[in-house]
Write a protein that holds these residues in place. Structure first.
Motif, PDB file in Angstrom:
ATOM      1  N   MET A   1       3.215 -13.399  -9.705  1.00 27.18           N
ATOM      2  CA  MET A   1       3.071 -13.086  -8.554  1.00 27.18           C
ATOM      3  C   MET A   1       4.269 -12.418  -8.034  1.00 27.18           C
ATOM      4  N   TYR A   2       4.300 -11.276  -7.516  1.00 23.50           N
ATOM      5  CA  TYR A   2       5.261 -10.398  -6.830  1.00 23.50           C
ATOM      6  C   TYR A   2       5.490 -10.636  -5.635  1.00 23.50           C
ATOM      7  N   ALA A   3       6.821 -10.535  -5.044  1.00 23.05           N
ATOM      8  CA  ALA A   3       6.874 -10.947  -3.621  1.00 23.05           C
ATOM      9  C   ALA A   3       8.218 -10.222  -3.380  1.00 23.05           C
ATOM     10  N   ARG A   4       8.221  -9.761  -2.078  1.00 26.60           N
ATOM     11  CA  ARG A   4       9.272  -9.016  -1.321  1.00 26.60           C
ATOM     12  C   ARG A   4       9.298  -9.247  -0.085  1.00 26.60           C
ATOM     13  N   MET A   5      10.661  -9.370   0.660  1.00 27.01           N
ATOM     14  CA  MET A   5      10.871  -9.219   1.892  1.00 27.01           C
ATOM     15  C   MET A   5      10.963  -7.880   2.496  1.00 27.01           C
ATOM     16  N   LEU A   6      10.223  -7.632   3.320  1.00 33.19           N
ATOM     17  CA  LEU A   6      10.440  -6.246   4.054  1.00 33.19           C
ATOM     18  C   LEU A   6      10.545  -6.209   5.405  1.00 33.19           C
ATOM     19  N   VAL A   7      11.021  -5.107   5.780  1.00 27.47           N
ATOM     20  CA  VAL A   7      11.172  -4.818   7.283  1.00 27.47           C
ATOM     21  C   VAL A   7       9.810  -3.836   7.714  1.00 27.47           C
ATOM     22  N   LEU A   8       9.022  -3.680   8.479  1.00 27.44           N
ATOM     23  CA  LEU A   8       8.186  -2.694   8.695  1.00 27.44           C
ATOM     24  C   LEU A   8       8.077  -2.078   9.971  1.00 27.44           C
ATOM     25  N   ARG A   9       8.271  -1.001  10.179  1.00 25.56           N
ATOM     26  CA  ARG A   9       8.478  -0.372  11.726  1.00 25.56           C
ATOM     27  C   ARG A   9       7.414   0.641  11.942  1.00 25.56           C
ATOM     28  N   PHE A  10       6.555   0.166  13.128  1.00 29.24           N
ATOM     29  CA  PHE A  10       5.270   0.672  13.271  1.00 29.24           C
ATOM     30  C   PHE A  10       5.642   1.785  14.564  1.00 29.24           C
ATOM     31  N   PRO A  11       5.561   3.223  14.348  1.00 29.29           N
ATOM     32  CA  PRO A  11       5.358   3.963  15.551  1.00 29.29           C
ATOM     33  C   PRO A  11       4.293   3.717  16.467  1.00 29.29           C
ATOM     34  N   LYS A  12       4.771   3.951  17.809  1.00 26.18           N
ATOM     35  CA  LYS A  12       3.916   3.690  18.819  1.00 26.18           C
ATOM     36  C   LYS A  12       2.379   4.017  18.712  1.00 26.18           C
ATOM     37  N   ASP A  13       2.157   5.087  18.107  1.00 22.88           N
ATOM     38  CA  ASP A  13       0.837   5.520  18.101  1.00 22.88           C
ATOM     39  C   ASP A  13      -0.208   4.742  16.932  1.00 22.88           C
ATOM     40  N   ILE A  14       0.340   3.665  16.174  1.00 23.05           N
ATOM     41  CA  ILE A  14      -0.196   3.250  15.151  1.00 23.05           C
ATOM     42  C   ILE A  14      -0.020   1.311  15.592  1.00 23.05           C
ATOM     43  N   VAL A  15       0.783   1.170  16.515  1.00 27.60           N
ATOM     44  CA  VAL A  15       1.239  -0.120  16.657  1.00 27.60           C
ATOM     45  C   VAL A  15       0.000  -1.211  16.929  1.00 27.60           C
ATOM     46  N   ASP A  16      -1.205  -0.636  17.679  1.00 23.73           N
ATOM     47  CA  ASP A  16      -2.320  -1.356  18.091  1.00 23.73           C
ATOM     48  C   ASP A  16      -3.399  -1.347  16.898  1.00 23.73           C
ATOM     49  N   LYS A  17      -3.031  -0.992  15.592  1.00 21.98           N
ATOM     50  CA  LYS A  17      -4.088  -0.762  14.499  1.00 21.98           C
ATOM     51  C   LYS A  17      -4.051  -2.050  13.796  1.00 21.98           C
ATOM     52  N   PRO A  18      -4.964  -2.614  13.054  1.00 25.83           N
ATOM     53  CA  PRO A  18      -4.928  -3.915  12.276  1.00 25.83           C
ATOM     54  C   PRO A  18      -4.383  -3.617  10.822  1.00 25.83           C
ATOM     55  N   ILE A  19      -3.349  -2.971  10.783  1.00 30.32           N
ATOM     56  CA  ILE A  19      -2.931  -2.454   9.470  1.00 30.32           C
ATOM     57  C   ILE A  19      -2.510  -3.528   8.452  1.00 30.32           C
ATOM     58  N   ILE A  20      -2.110  -4.802   8.965  1.00 30.95           N
ATOM     59  CA  ILE A  20      -1.772  -6.069   8.220  1.00 30.95           C
ATOM     60  C   ILE A  20      -3.262  -6.616   7.583  1.00 30.95           C
ATOM     61  N   THR A  21      -4.181  -6.522   8.323  1.00 32.62           N
ATOM     62  CA  THR A  21      -5.638  -6.900   8.074  1.00 32.62           C
ATOM     63  C   THR A  21      -5.898  -5.986   6.730  1.00 32.62           C
ATOM     64  N   TYR A  22      -5.627  -4.891   6.555  1.00 29.87           N
ATOM     65  CA  TYR A  22      -6.133  -4.013   5.649  1.00 29.87           C
ATOM     66  C   TYR A  22      -5.409  -4.274   4.396  1.00 29.87           C
ATOM     67  N   LEU A  23      -4.085  -4.887   4.513  1.00 27.47           N
ATOM     68  CA  LEU A  23      -3.403  -5.221   3.241  1.00 27.47           C
ATOM     69  C   LEU A  23      -3.949  -6.675   2.708  1.00 27.47           C
ATOM     70  N   VAL A  24      -4.342  -7.193   3.609  1.00 34.21           N
ATOM     71  CA  VAL A  24      -5.251  -8.671   2.994  1.00 34.21           C
ATOM     72  C   VAL A  24      -6.247  -8.111   2.365  1.00 34.21           C
ATOM     73  N   ARG A  25      -7.395  -7.596   2.995  1.00 30.73           N
ATOM     74  CA  ARG A  25      -8.713  -7.297   2.900  1.00 30.73           C
ATOM     75  C   ARG A  25      -8.763  -6.371   1.574  1.00 30.73           C
ATOM     76  N   ASP A  26      -7.968  -5.095   1.666  1.00 34.37           N
ATOM     77  CA  ASP A  26      -8.307  -3.980   0.702  1.00 34.37           C
ATOM     78  C   ASP A  26      -7.283  -4.187  -0.419  1.00 34.37           C
ATOM     79  N   TYR A  27      -6.077  -4.704  -0.248  1.00 37.24           N
ATOM     80  CA  TYR A  27      -5.116  -4.603  -1.533  1.00 37.24           C
ATOM     81  C   TYR A  27      -4.807  -6.253  -2.116  1.00 37.24           C
TER      82      TYR A  27
END
Length: 141
Positions: A1-27
């Motif tokens: 298992m690989y793990a990293r602590m990250l800071v993610l910065r979301f620009p205002k044009d994508i802040v309302d998108k379910p991006i983390i959901t895609y990480l779980v579902r697709d990756y």
């Protein structure tokens, strides 16, 4: 298992998108949110621990970059000055990751730096000022 602590910065044009959901579902990645500041129609910031196989992690990072998320490694850490620490345990009550814990029955305060998210709550709580913020600009994704 690989793990990293990250800071993610979301620009205002994508802040309302379910991006983390895609990480779980697709990756096939799991995550632990350590800190978040996300406001509708404004920029957002998320500190998280991202886990999965190295291959899935790399694909997930590539996806995040493609959609416009700015990714930074957690470039700070915490260390304990053992000479100053008098084992009071105050830090263990505020540590969200369990990096600071009390070993029983000895009642010794243990610090597992690899579990630390660098949230700095222990720094503010420690009466002996034994917890110290460090910076490492060489951390890689």
């Amino acid at each position: 298992m690989y793990a990293r602590m990250l800071v993610l910065r979301f620009p205002k044009d994508i802040v309302d998108k379910p991006i983390i959901t895609y990480l779980v579902r697709d990756y096939n990645l799991t995550f632990n949110i350590l800190k978040a500041q996300i406001y509708p129609r404004k920029e957002g910031m998320l500190v998280l621990e991202l886990r999965g196989s190295k291959r899935d992690y790399d694909k997930g990072i590539k996806f995040l970059k493609q959609v416009g998320v700015v990714i930074e490694p957690v470039a700070q850490g915490i260390r304990r000055d053992d000479d100053r620490c008098y084992q009071c345990g105050a830090c263990t009550a505020v540590c969200p990751t369990g990096a600071l814990r009390i070993k029983r029955p000895e009642m010794a305060v243990l610090f597992e730096s690899e579990r630390c998210s660098a949230c700095e709550l222990c720094v503010k709580t420690c009466p002996a000022r034994a917890m110290i913020v460090t910076f490492d600009k060489t951390l890689a994704l």
